[in-house]
Scaffold this active site. Structure first.
Site, PDB file in Angstrom:
ATOM      1  CE1 TYR A   1      -2.172   0.843   3.925  1.00  0.00           C
ATOM      2  CE2 TYR A   1      -0.665   2.656   3.764  1.00  0.00           C
ATOM      3  CZ  TYR A   1      -1.698   2.222   3.927  1.00  0.00           C
ATOM      4  OH  TYR A   1      -2.708   3.224   4.527  1.00  0.00           O
TER       5      TYR A   1
ATOM      6  CG  ASP B   1       3.096  -0.186  -2.781  1.00  0.00           C
ATOM      7  OD1 ASP B   1       2.304   0.575  -3.402  1.00  0.00           O
ATOM      8  OD2 ASP B   1       3.687  -1.237  -3.452  1.00  0.00           O
TER       9      ASP B   1
ATOM     10  CD  GLN C   1       2.632  -3.704  -8.692  1.00  0.00           C
ATOM     11  OE1 GLN C   1       2.180  -3.938  -9.729  1.00  0.00           O
ATOM     12  NE2 GLN C   1       2.568  -2.643  -7.897  1.00  0.00           N
TER      13      GLN C   1
ATOM     14  CD  GLU D   1       0.088  -6.156   3.916  1.00  0.00           C
ATOM     15  OE1 GLU D   1      -1.195  -6.152   3.929  1.00  0.00           O
ATOM     16  OE2 GLU D   1       0.649  -5.396   3.134  1.00  0.00           O
TER      17      GLU D   1
ATOM     18  CB  CYS E   1      -1.738   1.361  -7.900  1.00  0.00           C
ATOM     19  SG  CYS E   1      -2.873   0.997  -6.664  1.00  0.00           S
TER      20      CYS E   1
END
Length: 191
Positions: A57, A121, A24, A78, A148
């Site tokens: 994630y 996420d 981020q 991931e 998001c």
């Protein structure tokens, strides 16, 4: 210039982030998101050394880093090689962490674990259907979905509620003021 990584600080924790890894960029809002996560999860599920957290994630380990000393076991998934390398560096001090370098849809349908808390996420495209089916099969009491994209969040929450979850709370975070971009945290519980 000259370095393949940068160090980014969030709530007094320093994270190595490689050029190819996602993080981020609005660190003030990332801190607000982490604080909210740390304050909210205990309202829905006890966190203890017996807790197993599944971080799907996981990226460079932003969320795992704040739970690593609170839970007994973290399983992270991931797919980005650079992010998994950063994850290993960022959480090297902890022995109770397992990291899978693969896509969520490649791991979740075959994962043999009973997590207490699942944290997802995903990218803007949301959660792949096979990964969603794998999450539903794991039957975790609490699922925290950080998104998001409100459209893919809505789609995936619809699928998760059809699989037996109930939407308990939704909190938006204005990651990029004066744009349409929102980060949203949704809390889902098993019904």
């Amino acid at each position: 210039a000259g370095s393949h990584t940068v160090e980014i600080q969030v709530l007094e924790k320093t994270f190595q982030v490689s050029a190819g890894s996602f993080f981020q960029v609005n660190t003030a809002m990332a801190e607000a998101l982490v604080k909210h996560l740390l304050d909210t999860i205990p309202q829905f599920h006890t966190i203890s050394p017996q807790t197993t957290l599944l971080d799907v994630y996981s990226g460079v380990g932003l969320f795992s880093a704040f739970f690593a000393d609170k839970v007994g076991r973290i399983i992270a998934i991931e797919s980005s090689p650079s992010a998994t390398e950063d994850f290993v560096v960022n959480l090297d001090a902890y022995d109770s962490i397992e990291l899978y370098e693969a896509t969520a849809e490649a791991v979740l349908p075959y994962l043999d674990v009973k997590p207490d808390i699942v944290l997802v996420d995903p990218p803007r495209s949301g959660i792949d259907r096979r990964a969603l089916d794998g999450l539903a099969r794991l039957n975790a009491p609490l699922l925290v979905y950080i998104s998001c994209d409100p459209a893919t969040l809505s789609r995936d929450v619809h699928r998760l509620t059809a699989a037996g979850y109930q939407l308990a709370q939704v909190t938006p975070f204005d990651m990029f003021p004066q744009t349409y971009h929102l980060e949203t945290m949704a809390i889902l519980q098993r019904g």
